[in-house]
Write a protein that holds these residues in place. Sequence first.
Motif, PDB file in Angstrom:
ATOM      1  N   UNK A 332      16.062  -2.650   9.394  1.00 20.11           N
ATOM      2  CA  UNK A 332      14.953  -1.945   8.740  1.00 20.11           C
ATOM      3  C   UNK A 332      14.916  -2.193   7.241  1.00 20.11           C
ATOM      4  N   UNK A 333      14.833  -3.471   6.868  1.00 18.74           N
ATOM      5  CA  UNK A 333      14.790  -3.815   5.436  1.00 18.74           C
ATOM      6  C   UNK A 333      13.660  -3.047   4.740  1.00 18.74           C
ATOM      7  N   UNK A 334      13.949  -2.516   3.560  1.00 19.80           N
ATOM      8  CA  UNK A 334      12.897  -1.835   2.792  1.00 19.80           C
ATOM      9  C   UNK A 334      13.250  -1.888   1.303  1.00 19.80           C
ATOM     10  N   UNK A 335      12.327  -1.413   0.502  1.00 23.20           N
ATOM     11  CA  UNK A 335      12.530  -1.327  -0.953  1.00 23.20           C
ATOM     12  C   UNK A 335      12.898  -2.659  -1.598  1.00 23.20           C
ATOM     13  N   UNK A 336      12.296  -3.737  -1.128  1.00 17.95           N
ATOM     14  CA  UNK A 336      12.588  -5.040  -1.731  1.00 17.95           C
ATOM     15  C   UNK A 336      11.304  -5.662  -2.251  1.00 17.95           C
ATOM     16  N   UNK A 337      11.434  -6.411  -3.329  1.00 20.66           N
ATOM     17  CA  UNK A 337      10.383  -7.341  -3.713  1.00 20.66           C
ATOM     18  C   UNK A 337      10.680  -8.617  -2.935  1.00 20.66           C
ATOM     19  N   UNK A 338       9.678  -9.115  -2.214  1.00 25.40           N
ATOM     20  CA  UNK A 338       9.914 -10.226  -1.287  1.00 25.40           C
ATOM     21  C   UNK A 338       9.101 -11.453  -1.675  1.00 25.40           C
ATOM     22  N   UNK A 339       9.723 -12.614  -1.618  1.00 21.21           N
ATOM     23  CA  UNK A 339       9.007 -13.872  -1.817  1.00 21.21           C
ATOM     24  C   UNK A 339       9.328 -14.815  -0.668  1.00 21.21           C
ATOM     25  N   UNK A 356       5.172 -13.667   9.228  1.00 18.74           N
ATOM     26  CA  UNK A 356       5.239 -12.696  10.349  1.00 18.74           C
ATOM     27  C   UNK A 356       6.367 -11.699  10.105  1.00 18.74           C
ATOM     28  N   UNK A 357       7.501 -12.222   9.633  1.00 16.84           N
ATOM     29  CA  UNK A 357       8.640 -11.344   9.312  1.00 16.84           C
ATOM     30  C   UNK A 357       8.234 -10.311   8.256  1.00 16.84           C
ATOM     31  N   UNK A 358       7.562 -10.783   7.199  1.00 12.00           N
ATOM     32  CA  UNK A 358       7.125  -9.861   6.134  1.00 12.00           C
ATOM     33  C   UNK A 358       6.219  -8.782   6.712  1.00 12.00           C
ATOM     34  N   UNK A 359       5.325  -9.190   7.617  1.00 11.26           N
ATOM     35  CA  UNK A 359       4.427  -8.205   8.244  1.00 11.26           C
ATOM     36  C   UNK A 359       5.236  -7.195   9.059  1.00 11.26           C
ATOM     37  N   UNK A 360       6.238  -7.702   9.775  1.00 13.46           N
ATOM     38  CA  UNK A 360       7.009  -6.796  10.649  1.00 13.46           C
ATOM     39  C   UNK A 360       7.854  -5.802   9.858  1.00 13.46           C
ATOM     40  N   UNK A 361       8.379  -6.216   8.703  1.00 15.79           N
ATOM     41  CA  UNK A 361       9.143  -5.248   7.889  1.00 15.79           C
ATOM     42  C   UNK A 361       8.219  -4.494   6.918  1.00 15.79           C
ATOM     43  N   UNK A 362       6.924  -4.804   7.003  1.00 19.78           N
ATOM     44  CA  UNK A 362       5.909  -4.084   6.218  1.00 19.78           C
ATOM     45  C   UNK A 362       6.153  -4.207   4.707  1.00 19.78           C
ATOM     46  N   UNK A 363       6.479  -5.425   4.282  1.00 20.84           N
ATOM     47  CA  UNK A 363       6.621  -5.684   2.843  1.00 20.84           C
ATOM     48  C   UNK A 363       5.690  -6.841   2.483  1.00 20.84           C
ATOM     49  N   UNK A 364       4.759  -6.598   1.572  1.00 23.04           N
ATOM     50  CA  UNK A 364       3.855  -7.683   1.162  1.00 23.04           C
ATOM     51  C   UNK A 364       4.565  -8.560   0.152  1.00 23.04           C
ATOM     52  N   UNK A 365       4.590  -9.872   0.360  1.00 25.62           N
ATOM     53  CA  UNK A 365       5.213 -10.759  -0.632  1.00 25.62           C
ATOM     54  C   UNK A 365       4.562 -10.599  -2.000  1.00 25.62           C
ATOM     55  N   UNK A 366       5.369 -10.815  -3.038  1.00 27.18           N
ATOM     56  CA  UNK A 366       4.872 -10.606  -4.414  1.00 27.18           C
ATOM     57  C   UNK A 366       3.860 -11.669  -4.823  1.00 27.18           C
ATOM     58  N   UNK A 367       3.853 -12.825  -4.126  1.00 22.78           N
ATOM     59  CA  UNK A 367       2.938 -13.919  -4.491  1.00 22.78           C
ATOM     60  C   UNK A 367       2.573 -14.694  -3.233  1.00 22.78           C
TER      61      UNK A 367
END
Length: 399
Positions: A332-339, A356-367
């Motif tokens: 349950x990765x959370x609270x990250x800035x993701x690229x 797809x991974x970013x969508x599944x952990x619900x984190x929008x990539x920073x760019x």
Amino acid sequence: MYNSVNITKDICWVGVNDRQSRVFENLWPLDHGVAHNSYLIVDDKVALVDTAAEGQAGDFFRKVESIIGTEKEVDYLIVNHMEPDHSGLMKALLDRNPDMKIVGNKKTFGLIESFYGITSNLVEVKEGDEIQLGKHTLKFFMTPMVHWPETMVTYETHTKALFSGDAFGSFGSLDGGIFDDEVNLSFFEEEMRRYYSNIVGKYGAPVQRAINKLSSLDINYICSTHGPIWRTEPSRVISLYDKWSKQEGEEGAVIVYGTMYGNTAKMAELIAQSLSEQGIKNIKLYDSSKTHISYILRDIWKYNGLIIGSCAYNTNLFPPIEALTEKLKHVGLKNKSLGIFGTYSWSGGGVNNLQKFADEVKISPVAEPVEAKCATCDSDINGLKNLAQKMAESLKSDK
Ligand code: FEO
């Protein structure tokens, strides 16, 4: 050959060090070993808190008998946790102490029967129940899912010692000193975070509930099943666990990539260099084929930024990156800035699966993700610099 060590006049560490096993849970590297801690409380009644792994009988029983001899019996075995690295000697202990009571909660007993076929001598305790040993009193608190459903902790009210099970545990054997003021804390903080992220990381919410539940206790000693005993500054280790269970990282980024022929690696290096130019000092760059996921997770838990790159591999992610993203979904990765970034040659599969991974952990990539065809061209380089800039801005805004 290590001896038992007194924690207080009547409470002794009778743990064992394992420097032989290469991996923990047959999975996680043990470059610096691991301690399996057990504690003996000697009063009118004698209590042991947890045991050790099955193969450690010789060292374990030698230590127990060095304190109480072979005539005196163990009256209670307190089972804070049933994972076999702590319960493995339960049956052998019962054979030596046939009148011993085995203390656990309702969920403990099903596991005891299934693992060891033991159905008698069981004493069930519930939240807040107490057992009197003499001047020492054991009080029980249920802490389910830190790390298994049956986990509980035991608080000794006279000495204010908390026997915490896996909570606040660490990889690393005890090589001389056993207390926090006797060991290199920088080493153990790294190994503790590796232990947390590898073993307990999925259970952030239960850890938070346990920390809240125990917050009213006055604690002089934290005695975990692994790693040092905390007597100088128990609050320090509680605040570390608080931070990790919320996945609160400090300013910095892990860049991890999967590459076959080095093109994705070159993109990772360019991002790292650009991040550095933006003033980010804590940058960890990992080739997922070389560094075990155990260490990558440890550092993901440390920093607030994560940048993942993958080449396409048979229309999918590169296998070690696939394993990493699966693990990160699982915890349950959370609270990250993701690229995210990557390469492809004749088909995609890297970057689209990272998206797809970013969508599944619900984190929008920073760019915008950057995906190079075979090797980077000028527009890819601009994209990577943009990713690094957006990441640096995001990391700094987390302060
Ligand atoms: Fe050290 Fe969850 O066992």
